[in-house]
Design a protein around this motif. Structure first.
Motif: not given
Ligand SMILES: NC(=O)c1ccc[n+]([C@@H]2O[C@H](COP(=O)([O-])OP(=O)(O)OC[C@H]3O[C@@H](n4cnc5c(N)ncnc54)[C@H](O)[C@@H]3O)[C@@H](O)[C@H]2O)c1
Length: 386
Positions: A122-123, A84-88, A99-101
């Motif tokens: 991911x960070x 899934x997406x990983x925006x700022x 991400x965690x959600x």
């Protein structure tokens, strides 16, 4: 490991990956919360342009590739890939909670025999956070991080040709992920999760910086009334060290900018080169508008056309496209703005656009635009209409 499901499977990374696995005989389920994308895939249609994906989709959909919004299918899988997406966020910080959600929502459906793979960008440190959550809930973490490195729109070609970075939180997970990706990738490169997280971010930041260098030079040269591309061609001509020098252009899209900012957040916002690249790349739209003003005088009341809204050539993806920033700037100048893009619905047909525009800014050089003879005042930082 025959049954593979992909969470976020109907997105830009999920579809090429799902098709690649399906083409190698895996039983693939694309799980996605976007009902329109699920419907399109189930009907054998791609929700967006992806070169070479159409034939593969037709060959596998309804057979060993399915799309669904029913998350309960996750329980029956051998492998669960998250992409899934990983925006700022609005302050340019990574949205780790997103991400965690997503992971938390799927935790009740996971079991410790399944291999869980993170594939989003991911960070650094997120793989370890996910590991802890899996351990707390399942008593063990069979977790790998295997970043996607395809270029958008050409994923099918690239996914079978690029080496795959594979990392696991333990040897068992690493070996399982390596075996899975060996079915589609020509080479597996094993590194640690922390290294893989940084490798992906550094790759994208480096690319963003390359574009910033070209854009800075473009502005530096053109401001003096000189032709950037004459200089670039001379620099590159039979000179190997300048061979890969980037052309200028609106450096946008959903990945490069946000991943440069993720890397900066990782380095306590002291990634000065990254921030400078942002200033340059995000400043280019202003420069293009000023170039047009220099040619046309005040833009107030004039009809200005932006040709190309997608964030890259021959693609239909408008996410984070800087053409929209150009549009806003032109509106601030009180110009009447027209937009055309052969891949974006609701925009003006090219013929009408060319007839009505007093001046043109090339937003993105789709192939069809490159050979046009534009007889109005124009600005083309891509160097197509020289
Ligand atoms: N686009 C690229 O070319 C590219 C390349 C390499 C890496 N990446 C990285 O891959 C990740 C995904 O990017 P993308 O471009 O595919 O994004 P995308 O928006 O195209 O796809 C994400 C998909 O996830 C779905 N989704 C969101 N929440 C969900 C949930 N809870 N359950 C199931 N599905 C859900 C969305 O509906 C969407 O279809 C990002 O981290 C990005 O940085 C993208």
């Amino acid at each position: 490991m025959n049954k593979v499901c992909i969470i976020g499977g109907c997105g830009h990374v999920g579809i090429p990956l799902g098709l690649a696995f399906a083409s190698k005989g895996k039983d693939v389920t694309l799980v996605d919360v976007n009902p329109r994308a699920v419907e399109a895939i189930s009907a054998g249609r791609l929700p967006f342009k992806e070169e070479g994906a159409d034939a593969l989709l037709k060959a596998h959909v309804g057979k060993n590739l399915h799309a669904t919004s029913d998350v309960s299918v996750v329980k029956k899988q051998d492998v669960v890939v998250f992409v899934t997406g990983t925006p700022v966020d609005e302050h340019l910080n990574p949205k780790i909670h997103d991400v965690v959600k997503v992971l938390d929502a799927y935790l009740p459906l996971l079991n410790k025999r399944q291999l869980v793979i993170l594939r989003s960008t991911i960070f650094p440190g997120v793989t370890r956070i996910v590991e802890e959550r899996l351990k707390a809930k399942l008593g063990a973490a069979n977790l790998a991080f295997c970043p996607e490195r395809i270029v958008q729109g050409k994923g099918i070609e690239e996914i079978f040709n690029l080496p795959q970075l594979v990392s696991g939180v333990n040897k068992k997970a690493e070996n399982a992920a390596a075996a899975l990706f060996a079915s589609i990738a020509p080479k597996i490169i094993r590194i640690k999760p922390e290294e893989a997280e940084l490798a992906k971010l550094m790759t994208n930041a480096w690319r963003y910086l390359e574009f910033a260098i070209a854009n800075q030079f473009y502005m530096m040269v053109e401001k003096q009334g000189l032709d950037f591309y004459r200089i670039l061609e001379a620099m590159k001509d039979d000179y190997p060290r300048a061979k890969h020098f980037a052309r200028a252009g609106l450096a946008a899209g959903p990945c490069l900018f946000k991943d440069t900012m993720q890397l900066s957040a990782f380095h306590s916002n002291e990634f000065f080169l990254g921030h400078s690249a942002m200033l340059v790349n995000e400043g280019l739209p202003n420069f293009l508008v000023s170039q047009l003003e220099a040619k046309m005088g005040s833009l107030k009341g004039k009809t200005i056309g932006i040709m190309g809204l997608a964030f890259k050539a021959d693609n239909d993806d408008i996410r984070e496209s800087l053409s929209f920033k150009v549009k806003k700037l032109l509106e601030m100048k009180m110009a009447e703005v027209l937009v055309t893009d052969e891949f974006v619905s609701g925009t003006m047909p090219l013929k009408k656009f060319m007839k009505e525009a007093d001046g043109v800014i090339l937003g993105v050089p789709h192939s069809a635009y490159r050979k046009l003879k534009v007889k109005k005042p124009f600005v083309d930082c891509w160097g197509c209409w020289r």
